[in-house]
Design a protein around this motif. Sequence first.
Motif, mmCIF file in Angstrom:
data_model
loop_
_atom_site.group_PDB
_atom_site.id
_atom_site.type_symbol
_atom_site.label_atom_id
_atom_site.label_comp_id
_atom_site.label_asym_id
_atom_site.label_seq_id
_atom_site.Cartn_x
_atom_site.Cartn_y
_atom_site.Cartn_z
ATOM 1 N N VAL A 284 0.835 -1.197 0.000
ATOM 2 C CA VAL A 284 0.000 0.000 0.000
ATOM 3 C C VAL A 284 0.873 1.252 0.000
ATOM 4 C CG1 VAL A 284 -1.643 1.323 1.401
ATOM 5 C CG2 VAL A 284 -2.020 -1.104 1.024
ATOM 6 N N ALA A 285 1.991 1.215 0.723
ATOM 7 C CA ALA A 285 2.905 2.366 0.744
ATOM 8 C C ALA A 285 3.447 2.664 -0.645
ATOM 9 C CB ALA A 285 4.052 2.111 1.727
ATOM 10 N N ASN A 286 3.569 1.644 -1.482
ATOM 11 C CA ASN A 286 4.072 1.854 -2.844
ATOM 12 C C ASN A 286 3.117 2.697 -3.687
ATOM 13 O OD1 ASN A 286 6.377 0.373 -2.376
ATOM 14 N ND2 ASN A 286 5.608 -1.508 -3.296
ATOM 15 N N VAL B 25 1.570 5.325 -2.495
ATOM 16 C CA VAL B 25 1.577 6.690 -1.967
ATOM 17 C C VAL B 25 2.368 7.602 -2.903
ATOM 18 C CG1 VAL B 25 2.380 8.162 -0.075
ATOM 19 C CG2 VAL B 25 1.280 5.969 0.429
ATOM 20 N N ASP B 26 1.771 8.708 -3.277
ATOM 21 C CA ASP B 26 2.437 9.700 -4.121
ATOM 22 C C ASP B 26 2.958 10.814 -3.221
ATOM 23 O OD1 ASP B 26 3.366 11.249 -6.171
ATOM 24 O OD2 ASP B 26 1.381 11.932 -6.845
ATOM 25 N N GLY B 27 4.232 10.756 -2.919
ATOM 26 C CA GLY B 27 4.812 11.732 -2.011
ATOM 27 C C GLY B 27 5.414 11.048 -0.802
ATOM 28 N N ASP B 28 5.547 11.796 0.284
ATOM 29 C CA ASP B 28 6.151 11.256 1.495
ATOM 30 C C ASP B 28 5.287 10.158 2.098
ATOM 31 O OD1 ASP B 28 8.200 13.082 1.220
ATOM 32 O OD2 ASP B 28 7.315 14.542 2.608
ATOM 33 N N VAL B 29 5.946 9.101 2.521
ATOM 34 C CA VAL B 29 5.233 7.989 3.160
ATOM 35 C C VAL B 29 5.133 8.276 4.654
ATOM 36 C CG1 VAL B 29 5.288 5.533 3.698
ATOM 37 C CG2 VAL B 29 5.942 6.329 1.419
ATOM 38 N N THR B 30 3.930 8.590 5.092
ATOM 39 C CA THR B 30 3.637 8.857 6.494
ATOM 40 C C THR B 30 2.487 7.966 6.932
ATOM 41 O OG1 THR B 30 2.006 10.564 5.971
ATOM 42 C CG2 THR B 30 4.318 11.276 6.197
ATOM 43 N N GLY B 31 2.196 7.967 8.217
ATOM 44 C CA GLY B 31 1.059 7.191 8.694
ATOM 45 C C GLY B 31 -0.232 7.644 8.051
ATOM 46 N N ASP B 32 -0.440 8.970 7.952
ATOM 47 C CA ASP B 32 -1.652 9.506 7.324
ATOM 48 C C ASP B 32 -1.736 9.106 5.857
ATOM 49 O OD1 ASP B 32 -2.565 10.715 9.616
ATOM 50 O OD2 ASP B 32 -1.752 12.702 9.131
ATOM 51 N N ALA B 33 -0.593 9.144 5.153
ATOM 52 C CA ALA B 33 -0.593 8.807 3.730
ATOM 53 C C ALA B 33 -0.943 7.337 3.522
ATOM 54 C CB ALA B 33 0.772 9.122 3.122
ATOM 55 N N ALA C 71 -2.761 5.530 5.576
ATOM 56 C CA ALA C 71 -4.178 5.395 5.895
ATOM 57 C C ALA C 71 -5.047 5.786 4.707
ATOM 58 C CB ALA C 71 -4.525 6.250 7.111
ATOM 59 N N GLU C 72 -4.705 6.899 4.037
ATOM 60 C CA GLU C 72 -5.470 7.327 2.866
ATOM 61 C C GLU C 72 -5.363 6.309 1.739
ATOM 62 O OE1 GLU C 72 -7.591 9.881 2.609
ATOM 63 O OE2 GLU C 72 -7.223 10.110 4.761
ATOM 64 N N ALA C 73 -4.187 5.690 1.590
ATOM 65 C CA ALA C 73 -4.013 4.681 0.541
ATOM 66 C C ALA C 73 -4.851 3.437 0.832
ATOM 67 C CB ALA C 73 -2.538 4.314 0.410
ATOM 68 N N THR D 271 -8.434 1.712 -1.460
ATOM 69 C CA THR D 271 -8.444 0.390 -2.100
ATOM 70 C C THR D 271 -9.871 0.013 -2.474
ATOM 71 O OG1 THR D 271 -8.529 -0.731 0.059
ATOM 72 C CG2 THR D 271 -6.358 -0.386 -0.915
ATOM 73 N N ASP D 272 -10.026 -0.588 -3.664
ATOM 74 C CA ASP D 272 -11.367 -0.796 -4.221
ATOM 75 C C ASP D 272 -11.589 -2.206 -4.757
ATOM 76 O OD1 ASP D 272 -9.728 -0.783 -6.414
ATOM 77 O OD2 ASP D 272 -10.693 0.904 -7.418
ATOM 78 N N GLY D 273 -10.792 -3.161 -4.282
ATOM 79 C CA GLY D 273 -10.939 -4.526 -4.773
ATOM 80 C C GLY D 273 -9.960 -4.871 -5.870
ATOM 81 N N SER D 274 -9.189 -3.881 -6.343
ATOM 82 C CA SER D 274 -8.178 -4.143 -7.368
ATOM 83 C C SER D 274 -6.777 -4.195 -6.780
ATOM 84 C CB SER D 274 -8.240 -3.064 -8.457
ATOM 85 O OG SER D 274 -7.924 -1.790 -7.925
ATOM 86 N N THR D 275 -6.656 -3.909 -5.480
ATOM 87 C CA THR D 275 -5.348 -3.904 -4.828
ATOM 88 C C THR D 275 -5.033 -5.291 -4.276
ATOM 89 O OG1 THR D 275 -5.633 -1.597 -4.173
ATOM 90 C CG2 THR D 275 -3.941 -2.858 -3.014
#
Length: 491
Positions: free
Chosen positions: A411-413, A415-423, A425-427, A431-435
């Motif tokens: 999921v971190a992969n 993330v567009d930008g800095d990888v943080t806990g919030d980022a 969580a948003e990633a 997720t929509d069933g394709s991840t």
Amino acid sequence: MKHSSRRTSRALVALGCVFGLVAASCGSDDDGDSSAPETAAEQAEESPAEETDEPAEETDAPAEETDAPADEPADETDEPSPSGEATGEPFRIGVQNPEGDPNGSFPEASAGILAAAEYVNAELGGLGGRPIEIELCKSVISPDDSQRCANELSASGVDLVISTINFFGNFYEIYQGSNIPVVVTTPVTIADFTTEGAFAIGSGCLGAHTALVEFVTNQINDFEGITVERVGVPWADTPPGVVCYNDLEAKPLDVINGTEPGDSARFGEQPDLTYIGVPVAPASPDLTPQATEVLSFDPDAIIFSAQGADCWNLVDALGRIGWTPEETPMVMSNSCTDFDAMRAAGDLAVGLYMIGNVGSILANPEGLTGDHLANVETYNEKAPQYGMAPEDMTKGFGAAGFAAIMNIWQVANAVDGDVTGDAIAEAFKATDGSTPNFGGAPLNCAGAPEPYVAVCAAEQSIERWDGEQLETVVPSISGVDLVAGTELRPG
């Protein structure tokens, strides 16, 4: 207890060679989505972390001048090094895991998490170049200790928390107050399923228990040639066990017999369906009374979910009073999976059905393809290489721990930008069933049904034990429809 996962050594590699690959169960094919985040196998190929004993090539050219003093270390960077090793600022993951309590102890989950973190740091560049640092808080099974761990991890400033299994679900307000997202590998409480900011990436009892009911009241006829009208339901007499039984076993059975209102297509389908619930206290040395009560009901089939030792204590007790799987089929959840215990049970285990994860990394690689095969091979190779013992690798909680880190990495992969806990969580939310889900059904946090808004994966498989391994008999099954439109029934 802090564990820095930045160190690797030849000793670990040698230990991995001694352990070798672990033979496990058969599973289903899962090729995954080609547009999904890069898999571990793909990135490992692109940036191998192989060591060499050859000295660096000598040169007569002078070293490049630098303004930095010679004795100062090079500046750290957030970019992965060419070897794949993470070198940036640590990404701190807190882990709450019950250990050392007879009412529930899962040290194999911690072992899986630590091994996967070492692997991600050494070979996959960490999380966006940030090496994972694990802060483990071991707890006993008590509401106070659950909150103690949450307070300690929150105060320490971790970026994200993994909750392996928690019997109380009373820590979420603590993490929410510190804006710390929580990834849940084995959700078992109402809070695990309904809390904003929580991501239940394992199916837990919502997926497993509703699948138990769906299979035993519907598909089992295809394999056993029986119509099930009487179901024996021993259940784990723990705080989460009360919820899982009432909300996710008794309630869907009542939906099917028409006594519980709901939106399921199967509502009222079997008005003659009856069941008996029998509480099973954890770590009970003798379950003969409970086994006797279950069999006295004369069930057509039995379903059960508990911690591993209790599962096999019940099987032993049932066997001592004359039960066999041939006479009365039994279906168990994946929390009961323990290959050593299953082999020790002998003929009493042969023919038992087990709930499994779609895309399980406890699968036998023979016949698998695509992402599923790559994930199984990664687990079998990298888990022992980075310190996970073979006896931990064949347990469901051990595999879930390893998979948790790998899913966070995948999921971190995205993330567009800095990888943080919030980022992260948003990633997860997106997720929509394709991840792909390393070790489970594709993540679909965006599609979580009300009121179970934290559920990211509920799809299951059904497997049957042949005495040596698990054979997949139903590649994909879901019983979530059975609780659609119902009121929560926590106990």
